[in-house]
Design a protein around this motif. Sequence first.
Motif, short mmCIF file in Angstrom:
data_model
loop_
_atom_site.label_atom_id
_atom_site.label_comp_id
_atom_site.label_asym_id
_atom_site.label_seq_id
_atom_site.Cartn_x
_atom_site.Cartn_y
_atom_site.Cartn_z
N GLY A 104 0.81 -1.22 0.00
CA GLY A 104 0.00 0.00 0.00
C GLY A 104 0.84 1.27 0.00
N ASP A 105 2.05 1.18 -0.52
CA ASP A 105 2.98 2.32 -0.54
C ASP A 105 2.72 3.15 -1.80
OD1 ASP A 105 5.11 4.08 -0.61
OD2 ASP A 105 6.63 2.58 -0.14
N GLU A 106 1.85 4.15 -1.70
CA GLU A 106 1.43 4.88 -2.89
C GLU A 106 2.57 5.64 -3.58
OE1 GLU A 106 -2.09 7.19 -2.63
OE2 GLU A 106 -3.29 5.56 -1.76
N PRO A 107 3.47 6.31 -2.86
CA PRO A 107 4.59 6.97 -3.57
C PRO A 107 5.42 5.99 -4.39
CG PRO A 107 4.40 7.83 -1.35
CD PRO A 107 3.48 6.65 -1.42
N ALA A 108 5.68 4.80 -3.82
CA ALA A 108 6.47 3.80 -4.54
C ALA A 108 5.67 3.25 -5.73
CB ALA A 108 6.88 2.67 -3.60
N ILE A 109 4.36 3.08 -5.54
CA ILE A 109 3.51 2.61 -6.65
C ILE A 109 3.56 3.62 -7.79
CG2 ILE A 109 1.15 2.08 -7.37
CD1 ILE A 109 0.61 1.27 -4.42
N ARG A 110 3.41 4.89 -7.43
CA ARG A 110 3.40 5.95 -8.45
C ARG A 110 4.74 6.01 -9.17
NH1 ARG A 110 1.78 9.39 -5.35
NH2 ARG A 110 -0.45 9.27 -5.84
N GLY A 111 5.83 5.89 -8.43
CA GLY A 111 7.16 5.93 -9.05
C GLY A 111 7.36 4.78 -10.02
N ALA A 112 6.95 3.58 -9.60
CA ALA A 112 7.10 2.42 -10.48
C ALA A 112 6.22 2.55 -11.72
CB ALA A 112 6.76 1.13 -9.72
N LEU A 113 4.99 3.02 -11.53
CA LEU A 113 4.07 3.15 -12.66
C LEU A 113 4.59 4.14 -13.70
CD1 LEU A 113 1.35 2.64 -14.05
CD2 LEU A 113 0.37 4.46 -12.62
N THR A 114 5.02 5.31 -13.25
CA THR A 114 5.49 6.30 -14.22
C THR A 114 6.75 5.82 -14.94
OG1 THR A 114 6.68 7.47 -12.45
CG2 THR A 114 4.47 8.26 -12.99
N ALA A 115 7.62 5.10 -14.22
CA ALA A 115 8.84 4.58 -14.86
C ALA A 115 8.49 3.50 -15.88
CB ALA A 115 9.78 4.01 -13.80
N VAL A 116 7.59 2.59 -15.51
CA VAL A 116 7.20 1.53 -16.43
C VAL A 116 6.54 2.11 -17.67
CG1 VAL A 116 5.59 -0.39 -16.75
CG2 VAL A 116 7.06 -0.31 -14.73
N ARG A 117 5.65 3.06 -17.49
CA ARG A 117 4.96 3.65 -18.64
C ARG A 117 5.93 4.42 -19.54
NH1 ARG A 117 0.00 7.11 -18.03
NH2 ARG A 117 0.05 6.71 -20.29
N ALA A 118 6.91 5.08 -18.93
CA ALA A 118 7.90 5.80 -19.74
C ALA A 118 8.71 4.83 -20.60
CB ALA A 118 8.82 6.62 -18.85
N MET A 119 9.13 3.73 -20.01
CA MET A 119 9.91 2.75 -20.76
C MET A 119 9.06 2.09 -21.84
SD MET A 119 12.35 0.97 -17.82
CE MET A 119 11.08 0.71 -16.57
#
Length: 469
Positions: free
Chosen positions: A377-392
Amino acid sequence: MTLRLYDTATRSVRDFVPMTPGQVGIYLCGLTVQSPPHIGHLRSAVNYDVLRRWLLHVGLDVTLIRNVTDVDDKILVKAVQQNQPYWAIAYANRLLLDRDYRALNVLPPTYEPLATGHITEMHDLIKVLIERGHAYPAESGNGDVYFDVLSYPEYGALSGQKPEDMRGSDVAERDKRDQRDFALWKSVKPTEPEDAYWSSPWGRGRPGWHIECSAMARRYLGDEFDIHGGGLDLTFPHHENEIAQSKAAGLGFARYWVHHALLNLGEAKMSKSLGNVIDLESVGRDGIRPVEMRYYLAAPHYRSRIDFTAEALGEAAVAYRRIEGFVQRAVEVVGQGRPKAVPPAFAEAMNDDLNTSAGLAIVHDTVREGNTALAAGDEPAIRGALTAVRAMLGVLGLDPLDPAWGGGEGGNDLKPVVDSLVALALEQRAQARARKDWAAADSVRDQLKNAGIQVEDTPTGPRWTVGEH
């Protein structure tokens, strides 16, 4: 880090430095449209689309020319066999090719010239070659024009061959000075369609295959440009002949030669002439979506041969669904967000001769980190992973949230209908659960599963995704 590309001409990985700062010109040999496209053709489109997207990502302005050969020996043979106009065959197959490019989210080229639209430019280039002593009309006076291979000492450098080791064609000696010489202009043939010819200074005829690309590259990219691309099977004779005729005419031509490996079926490359082809429509009938096919084609390094098997394609589809599943779950928690810069390790992989295999390994590592963050439930980490994955994934043309993946041709129109039908089924399931009719609830879920819809119960309610059939 500077992008490094393997240059076939030097047989080495070289730093890529654009001829004009901030701008890149690419010429990609397109298809000869005598037959519908197959997935081997589509590998070329995907590989160079990834190159283009990476160049755009790092801030370069890219002009990409991808030609269409719409008059050629093979097309004319088909025209006679099928008793159809050659141009009708070419146009019909070009429409199918465009459909598959769109389905795979391949960006449209800056320009897509037709060979038949550039006869004048071909004439101009042939005239220069004749004037410089590198080409000659056939000695029989039949209207053919040939390139004089022995007049160009560097012939064979790209493919590593020597003229003395090459076999010539079976054209009669009286038509050529040397059997290794190749046609720039082909005269009228009584066995070919009457409307497949143009006037020229040497008589009615049509262009040879190789002169088409040299003339079109010059028309849209100038006398010299950055990158020439195509499959390894084009290295000889097509690209070898392009270099010879262009440089013999005084053009700088391509500064880098980038070739992708082939997609094989069994022991042979997938080829229309061999009849061992698989098309995008057929894999779709087996439950493979276009986005999953793109993942399959983009995942290996572009210089690695792909040996096609249904099992490997299925494994690629499952791998992509894992990425897609994370993106969907993360969006439910933190919203779509806005993709930012790619992670440094991904950039390093892409700059290392477009190492998509290493790049996708980083994508999967980031997805695993994101799933761990979802569980915590770590929303900052979720958001960071999501934006990185979508960028790649955006660089690879694989972002699940890209509107292009709305379901293929007509898919965006059908998606709201599918959403409504699944929502109705889930509502019926919820009602069955509320009245504790577990058999009915399980029946709804099983019916959805049989239709390829996977249902996952989450704290915020049921979530559905397209899964395996």
